[in-house]
Structures are given as C-alpha cells and as structure tokens.
Write a protein that holds these residues in place. Structure first.
Motif, PDB file in Angstrom:
ATOM      1  N   SER A  99       0.826  -1.000   0.122  1.00  0.00           N
ATOM      2  CA  SER A  99       0.091  -0.013  -0.062  1.00  0.00           C
ATOM      3  C   SER A  99       0.888   1.155  -0.040  1.00  0.00           C
ATOM      4  O   SER A  99       0.684   2.117   0.740  1.00  0.00           O
ATOM      5  CB  SER A  99      -0.900   0.107   1.227  1.00  0.00           C
ATOM      6  OG  SER A  99      -1.651  -1.107   1.010  1.00  0.00           O
ATOM      7  N   THR A 118      -3.713   6.308   2.444  1.00  0.00           N
ATOM      8  CA  THR A 118      -4.839   6.982   3.454  1.00  0.00           C
ATOM      9  C   THR A 118      -5.623   5.856   4.069  1.00  0.00           C
ATOM     10  O   THR A 118      -5.689   5.805   5.247  1.00  0.00           O
ATOM     11  CB  THR A 118      -5.643   8.015   2.959  1.00  0.00           C
ATOM     12  OG1 THR A 118      -4.879   8.866   2.343  1.00  0.00           O
ATOM     13  CG2 THR A 118      -6.432   8.420   3.970  1.00  0.00           C
ATOM     14  N   THR A 119      -5.953   5.092   3.232  1.00  0.00           N
ATOM     15  CA  THR A 119      -7.026   3.736   3.701  1.00  0.00           C
ATOM     16  C   THR A 119      -6.112   2.672   4.625  1.00  0.00           C
ATOM     17  O   THR A 119      -5.178   2.503   4.349  1.00  0.00           O
ATOM     18  CB  THR A 119      -7.689   3.371   2.483  1.00  0.00           C
ATOM     19  OG1 THR A 119      -6.550   2.515   1.634  1.00  0.00           O
ATOM     20  CG2 THR A 119      -8.627   4.271   1.729  1.00  0.00           C
ATOM     21  N   ALA A 120      -6.969   2.419   5.556  1.00  0.00           N
ATOM     22  CA  ALA A 120      -6.552   1.255   6.609  1.00  0.00           C
ATOM     23  C   ALA A 120      -6.348   0.003   5.763  1.00  0.00           C
ATOM     24  O   ALA A 120      -7.096  -0.038   4.776  1.00  0.00           O
ATOM     25  CB  ALA A 120      -7.391   1.054   7.777  1.00  0.00           C
ATOM     26  N   ARG A 123      -0.497  -2.049   5.516  1.00  0.00           N
ATOM     27  CA  ARG A 123       0.316  -0.860   5.191  1.00  0.00           C
ATOM     28  C   ARG A 123       1.502  -1.199   6.092  1.00  0.00           C
ATOM     29  O   ARG A 123       1.819  -0.627   7.222  1.00  0.00           O
ATOM     30  CB  ARG A 123      -0.437   0.283   5.512  1.00  0.00           C
ATOM     31  CG  ARG A 123      -1.953   0.936   4.928  1.00  0.00           C
ATOM     32  CD  ARG A 123      -2.160   2.098   5.031  1.00  0.00           C
ATOM     33  NE  ARG A 123      -2.662   2.369   6.596  1.00  0.00           N
ATOM     34  CZ  ARG A 123      -2.921   3.541   7.013  1.00  0.00           C
ATOM     35  NH1 ARG A 123      -2.924   4.580   6.663  1.00  0.00           N
ATOM     36  NH2 ARG A 123      -3.390   3.317   8.467  1.00  0.00           N
ATOM     37  N   ASP A 148      -3.560  14.842   7.863  1.00  0.00           N
ATOM     38  CA  ASP A 148      -3.071  13.260   8.022  1.00  0.00           C
ATOM     39  C   ASP A 148      -3.078  13.078   9.527  1.00  0.00           C
ATOM     40  O   ASP A 148      -3.265  11.904  10.212  1.00  0.00           O
ATOM     41  CB  ASP A 148      -2.165  12.696   7.580  1.00  0.00           C
ATOM     42  CG  ASP A 148      -2.104  12.732   6.085  1.00  0.00           C
ATOM     43  OD1 ASP A 148      -3.229  12.198   5.405  1.00  0.00           O
ATOM     44  OD2 ASP A 148      -1.379  13.327   5.277  1.00  0.00           O
ATOM     45  N   LYS A 201      -3.088   8.250   8.849  1.00  0.00           N
ATOM     46  CA  LYS A 201      -3.457   8.123   7.129  1.00  0.00           C
ATOM     47  C   LYS A 201      -2.159   8.218   6.364  1.00  0.00           C
ATOM     48  O   LYS A 201      -1.115   7.375   6.872  1.00  0.00           O
ATOM     49  CB  LYS A 201      -4.359   9.457   6.766  1.00  0.00           C
ATOM     50  CG  LYS A 201      -5.624   9.575   7.614  1.00  0.00           C
ATOM     51  CD  LYS A 201      -6.318  10.653   7.139  1.00  0.00           C
ATOM     52  CE  LYS A 201      -7.791  10.633   7.710  1.00  0.00           C
ATOM     53  NZ  LYS A 201      -8.688  11.961   7.353  1.00  0.00           N
ATOM     54  N   ARG A 202      -1.793   9.286   5.709  1.00  0.00           N
ATOM     55  CA  ARG A 202      -0.525   9.073   4.825  1.00  0.00           C
ATOM     56  C   ARG A 202       0.647   9.282   5.569  1.00  0.00           C
ATOM     57  O   ARG A 202       0.633  10.244   6.679  1.00  0.00           O
ATOM     58  CB  ARG A 202      -0.748  10.026   3.664  1.00  0.00           C
ATOM     59  CG  ARG A 202      -1.809   9.852   2.860  1.00  0.00           C
ATOM     60  CD  ARG A 202      -2.184  10.944   1.790  1.00  0.00           C
ATOM     61  NE  ARG A 202      -2.534  12.041   2.303  1.00  0.00           N
ATOM     62  CZ  ARG A 202      -3.091  12.972   1.797  1.00  0.00           C
ATOM     63  NH1 ARG A 202      -2.982  13.334   0.640  1.00  0.00           N
ATOM     64  NH2 ARG A 202      -3.629  14.093   2.694  1.00  0.00           N
TER      65      ARG A 202
END
Length: 327
Positions: A99, A118-120, A123, A148, A201-202
């Motif tokens: 990711s 950004t998305t869970a 990652r 973020d 997030k990011r």
C-alpha cells in the motif's frame, strides 16, 4: 576491544568478567575481543634423563570471540525506478512494500521516499533476510500533511518472515518535517523486520537501515583438568603431560588463538625434543585420536614460550580440553 585477566588456582574455575583495562584497538572494520585466562605457577613434573630436571609452567590462554560492533547490514533508500506510479504492493531490492506510492517530491534524501496510502489495511514494509540478525533499526519519517493527523507505527521482527513478534518498538509522526526513529533490537535469531502503520493516514518513510546484531560475549571458564603430579620420566619418553586445562564455553562460540607459557627449573635445551599442544573433546589425552594443534620443535631452555596462530574453536555449551606435553 577489551582485555580480561582471569586467575585460577588448581581445581578452581575462572569465568570471564568485566572491569578490564583497555588495550590497543584492532584494525578498522575488524573489531575483535580477546579474552585471556591465566593459570599461576604450578609444579608439573620431575623429568629424568641423564640428570634430574624440574619443570615449572606459567600458562595463559588467549581466546578471540569475533566481532563485537554492529554495522549497517541493510540500507534502503527506495531510489530505484520502475515502480510505485500508483498505490500498490511492490518489491524493491528484495524489500516488500504494501500500500505504498513512490514519492519523488517529499523525500528525505536521494531520488524518492515511500508514501503509505490513506486507507486502513495492510500498510507495511518488510525487509529481506539479514543473516547477521537484527541489531538497530532506524528510518526517517514524517506525515504527509497536517490533514493526516497523528500517524502511529510499530516495528516487528521475525525469524522466518511470516510469524511476527509483538512490537519491539513504536512511535508516531506528528510533524511535516522528517525525523529519525531508531530502536535497538539486538536479536541474533531474528532475520526480518517489519515496519507497519498502526493508526493515521498518509505517512512517508525514507532511508531504512538495519544493523547486524552485536556479537554475544561468551563466558569462558578456565580450570585445571586434574592435577599433574611430580614423577620420574625416563629418557626417550614421548607425550609426557606437563599441563592440562579445560575451557568451558557458554553464551557464544569462542576460538583459542594463543597459549603462552613460561617454563623454569633445572632442565636445559638438550633435555626436550618437542613441546606439543593437544586438543581433546574429553578429559583424557589420546595421542592416536586427539588433535596435535601446535608443536614447538627444539624448545629452548627455561623461559617464555607460546603456541601461536591457533584457530581451535569451542562452541557454546561445550568444553574443550588442552594438554601440553613434552618429548
């Protein structure tokens, strides 16, 4: 590099300890530890040829236990091209990236950094195997922007790359400026590192470095391998034992490099043909099967002598037995 002096009397064990005085550093990039066990004066044997002679021996054993300084073994700046044009899973120089996006604008150094989505979900980044274990893990990081929020992360280790430990380190990014995170893991059995987002997030990561685990320091217990009593030895006798000692090693492997000793007494150079150092896996010398690891041919009369250039390994959990004999 440290020097250790260990003293043992007849029948007493000596173990490596601290409180040593410093000695000359080793060559650059080849750090080593040397450990010295000293056995004080002991009366070994009365050897008789044409005339009686008396031999006394002082003994020192020098063990080298390898490197003790951790150096960066894995270093990745994610600067290669041909990947990361969109968020996805990639393999870069054997690192697995999940990711992520290749960010060439908001980097710490080099050509690019990695930016997490950004998305869970999954990652993380996973290192290739490092045969030297996991020492210190460090990397540069920052959040993508103030929008973020706080980005939380954790560090994990594994012996096989699939079963992971509980977190060995954690932290957070609360700034739009890069800072370095570092955690000392020092696990020789571990081979892989995983850096994973736990919240937020990011997130940007750059220049990940993993050092080898520092070498463990062995404990070496040096002891008499039984008392050598005075006796009469006829001319022509070979492999007469003068000294016998043992070295019990735990924690990490060790290697015997030098045995230094001093002889004294009434003998002269013509009384001895050879002095030999033997290694055995048990407490009994068998010249037919044990290893003659060094010989001094035509040893001089009383004075300092040494068996040098040795490379006799003793593994952790084992005891090595050594014998000095005279012909």
């Amino acid at each position: 590099m440290r020097l250790f002096n260990i003293f043992s009397g007849r029948g007493q064990a000596a173990a490596i300890g601290s409180g040593a005085r410093p000695c000359v550093p080793p060559p650059a990039n080849r750090p080593k530890h040397h450990f010295i066990g000293l056995t004080p004066l002991r009366r070994n044997a009365t050897m008789q040829g044409l005339t009686p002679l008396l031999v006394w021996v002082w003994l020192a054993a020098v063990f080298c236990i390898g490197t003790g300084v951790a150096q960066a073994a894995l270093s990745e700046g994610f600067n290669g091209t041909g990947w990361g044009t969109s968020y996805g899973t990639y393999t870069v120089n054997s690192w697995t990236l999940n990711s992520v996006f290749r960010d060439t604008t908001t980097k710490y150094e080099g050509a690019a950094a990695i930016r997490f989505a950004t998305t869970a979900g999954t990652r993380n980044i996973i290192s290739p195997s490092n045969s030297g274990g996991i020492g210190t893990v460090s990397f540069w990081h920052r959040r993508w922007s103030a929008a973020d929020g706080t980005v939380g992360f954790s560090v994990y280790i594994s012996t096989n790359g699939t079963a992971w430990s509980s977190a060995v380190g954690s932290g957070s990014s609360t700034s739009d400026t890069y800072s370095q995170y570092s955690v000392a893991v020092n696990n020789a059995a571990a081979k892989y590192v995983k850096i994973e987002l736990s919240s937020g997030k990011r997130w940007l990561v750059d220049l990940v470095e993993v050092s080898d685990a520092p070498a463990s320091t062995p404990t070496i217990a040096i002891a008499d391998n039984g008392t050598v009593g005075a006796t009469t030895v006829a001319t022509g006798t070979v492999a007469h034992v003068l000294v016998k000692f043992s070295a019990a090693v735990t924690v990490a492997n060790a290697e015997l490099n030098t045995v230094a000793f001093t002889t004294a007494g009434t003998y002269d150079a013509n009384d001895l043909t050879n002095l030999k150092l033997w290694y055995s896996a048990d407490a009994t010398l068998n010249t037919g099967s044990d290893s003659n690891i060094k010989t001094i041919t035509g040893p001089a009369a009383a004075g300092a002598k040494s068996f040098t250039g040795l490379s006799q390994a003793i593994n952790s959990g084992s005891t090595g037995y050594f014998f000095i004999t005279a012909d």
